[in-house]
Design an enzyme around this catalytic site. Structure first.
Site, PDB file in Angstrom:
ATOM      1  N   TRP A   1      -1.107   6.787  -5.165  1.00  0.00           N
ATOM      2  CA  TRP A   1      -0.412   6.295  -3.961  1.00  0.00           C
ATOM      3  C   TRP A   1      -0.259   7.410  -2.932  1.00  0.00           C
ATOM      4  CZ3 TRP A   1      -1.150   1.529  -3.718  1.00  0.00           C
ATOM      5  CH2 TRP A   1      -0.971   0.672  -4.805  1.00  0.00           C
TER       6      TRP A   1
ATOM      7  N   LYS B   1       8.289  -4.883  -6.637  1.00  0.00           N
ATOM      8  CA  LYS B   1       8.475  -4.298  -7.967  1.00  0.00           C
ATOM      9  C   LYS B   1       9.939  -4.399  -8.402  1.00  0.00           C
ATOM     10  CE  LYS B   1       4.278  -2.017  -7.264  1.00  0.00           C
ATOM     11  NZ  LYS B   1       3.646  -1.273  -6.184  1.00  0.00           N
TER      12      LYS B   1
ATOM     13  N   ASP C   1       8.377   7.633  -0.890  1.00  0.00           N
ATOM     14  CA  ASP C   1       7.931   6.288  -1.266  1.00  0.00           C
ATOM     15  C   ASP C   1       8.676   5.903  -2.545  1.00  0.00           C
ATOM     16  OD1 ASP C   1       6.620   4.046  -2.219  1.00  0.00           O
ATOM     17  OD2 ASP C   1       4.595   4.904  -2.133  1.00  0.00           O
TER      18      ASP C   1
HETATM   19  C1  PLP Z   1       2.757  -0.762  -5.343  1.00  0.00           C
HETATM   20  C2  PLP Z   1       2.941   0.514  -4.656  1.00  0.00           C
HETATM   21  C3  PLP Z   1       2.469   0.731  -3.336  1.00  0.00           C
HETATM   22  C4  PLP Z   1       1.653  -0.281  -2.587  1.00  0.00           C
HETATM   23  O1  PLP Z   1       2.367  -1.431  -2.305  1.00  0.00           O
HETATM   24  P1  PLP Z   1       1.744  -2.595  -1.407  1.00  0.00           P
HETATM   25  O2  PLP Z   1       2.966  -3.372  -1.006  1.00  0.00           O
HETATM   26  O3  PLP Z   1       0.810  -3.366  -2.282  1.00  0.00           O
HETATM   27  O4  PLP Z   1       1.040  -2.002  -0.260  1.00  0.00           O
HETATM   28  C5  PLP Z   1       2.750   1.944  -2.745  1.00  0.00           C
HETATM   29  N1  PLP Z   1       3.435   2.897  -3.391  1.00  0.00           N
HETATM   30  C6  PLP Z   1       3.898   2.720  -4.654  1.00  0.00           C
HETATM   31  C7  PLP Z   1       4.664   3.811  -5.324  1.00  0.00           C
HETATM   32  C8  PLP Z   1       3.664   1.525  -5.319  1.00  0.00           C
HETATM   33  O5  PLP Z   1       4.112   1.356  -6.572  1.00  0.00           O
END
Ligand code: PLP
Length: 359
Positions: A101, A195, A171
């Site tokens: 990521w 998530k 993030d």
């Molecule tokens: C799932 C995830 C993303 C990407 O998420 P999207 O909404 O599919 O763009 C980015 N960073 C982390 C840490 C993730 O787990």
């Protein structure tokens, strides 16, 4: 029939009580006479939902009045370019590369300036988090960027760097509100909802008010944090359904005793699975450095491809679904986000021990 335990890494399990509530009021939202999906995003009803969700996020994240909370679209991945579009603009920034990521975020940042990878765990397949004391930041950095929980590799920052003058960006897509975090070092955090917070389709952004004035002006309106703040996330039609559902998930977190409550259970869940790994005499291997193990995404491998397949098939028959590791890592990945029940993690741990014993 065994109960189903859904270990999906994202989109992921949601609290049953929330799904049932949504089901019950989907056709006729209380007091409205029609569905919330059919309501104006500027109605009194929806404005209250939006304000409630914002207040709960602020309070659960411990943000106080120094931050603005935004509901944005385009997934967490859009933040990879929106952050540099707003805050890089020809400048340099320090990125800490802990997995796929962050690598993707670096790639996007190159479109707007000079992201510098000042530390990386790529040398060991991203199986650890660089030590904070070894990090050397560049004083000319527009910001420092990291990913709190590495969903694919199964690593997690346990504490965070804190630089006196360089803004920190994080993030938190895969561990937001799963544990108590002091947000005060962060100038901006974000998380895709799917998530730990709700369904796919909304991204939560919290930006500190003293950081916001540094954002660029001449950028597309929909990408501007300033415009989003000025319009309270209502410049255009926001993703009403994900916001409405997320609002109920936040209620559910509060019912669990808030972040402290879910953190306690999350520790027990991860503990049940890691214990089974550690007690297996090497049958299961967790590639991640012990002190950096994620409490959300637990990755481990078995001695062979054949045993992995057998494990997945038997697990599936018992109701443990979606345990296959990410294609780039292989093995097993058990994602146990907030809404994943403790008993499911305990039962998986027991199954793992029994499977190791007979194999
Ligand atoms: C799932 C995830 C993303 C990407 O998420 P999207 O909404 O599919 O763009 C980015 N960073 C982390 C840490 C993730 O787990």
């Amino acid at each position: 029939m065994n109960p189903i335990y859904n270990f999906n890494p994202g989109p992921s399990v949601l609290p049953q009580s929330v799904l049932k509530k949504v089901q019950a009021e989907l056709v006729n939202y209380p007091g409205l006479g029609y569905s919330i999906l059919e309501d104006s995003h500027r109605s009194k009803t929806f404005l209250k939902i939006l304000a409630d969700a914002k207040d709960k996020l602020k309070s659960l994240l411990g943000l106080g009045d120094k931050y603005e909370v935004l509901f944005m679209q385009g997934g967490a991945s859009s933040q990879f370019f929106q952050i540099p579009m707003n805050f890089l603009q020809g400048k340099k920034a320090d990125y800490i590369d802990t997995g796929s990521w962050v690598s993707k975020a670096v790639k996007e940042a190159k479109l707007y300036g000079e992201p510098r990878v000042i530390a990386s765990s790529k040398d060991k397949n991203y199986n650890y988090i660089p030590k904070i004391k070894d990090l050397k930041f560049n004083e000319d950095s527009a910001y420092i960027y990291l990913c709190s929980n590495n969903t694919i590799e199964g690593t997690q920052w346990k504490s965070f760097p804190n630089h006196a003058s360089i803004p920190l960006i994080g993030d938190f897509s895969s561990d937001i509100l799963s544990r108590k975090v002091d947000m005060s070092p962060f100038a901006l955090i974000y998380a895709g909802a799917q998530k730990n917070l709700g369904p796919a389709g909304v991204t939560i952004v919290a930006v500190r008010k003293d950081f916001l004035p540094l954002a660029a002006e001449k950028i597309p309106t929909m990408c501007s944090y300033k415009v989003m703040v000025e319009n309270d996330s209502l410049y255009n039609t926001p993703p009403v359904f994900p916001i409405y559902l997320t609002n109920y998930v936040l209620d559910w977190i509060i019912e669990q005793g808030g972040v402290d409550g879910v953190e306690k259970i999350n520790n027990q869940k991860a503990g049940a699975i890691y214990s089974a790994v550690d007690a297996s005499n090497g049958f299961y291997t967790c590639p991640v450095a012990k002190e950096d193990r994620s409490f959300m995404n637990i990755v481990y491998t078995l001695p062979s491809e054949e045993k992995t397949e057998k494990f997945l098939a038997e697990a599936k028959a018992l109701g443990f679904l979606n345990l296959k590791g990410h294609r780039s890592v292989g093995g097993i990945r058990a994602s146990v986000y907030n809404a994943f029940p403790l008993e499911g993690a305990e039962k998986l741990g027991a199954f793992m021990s029994a499977f190791a014993k007979k194999s």
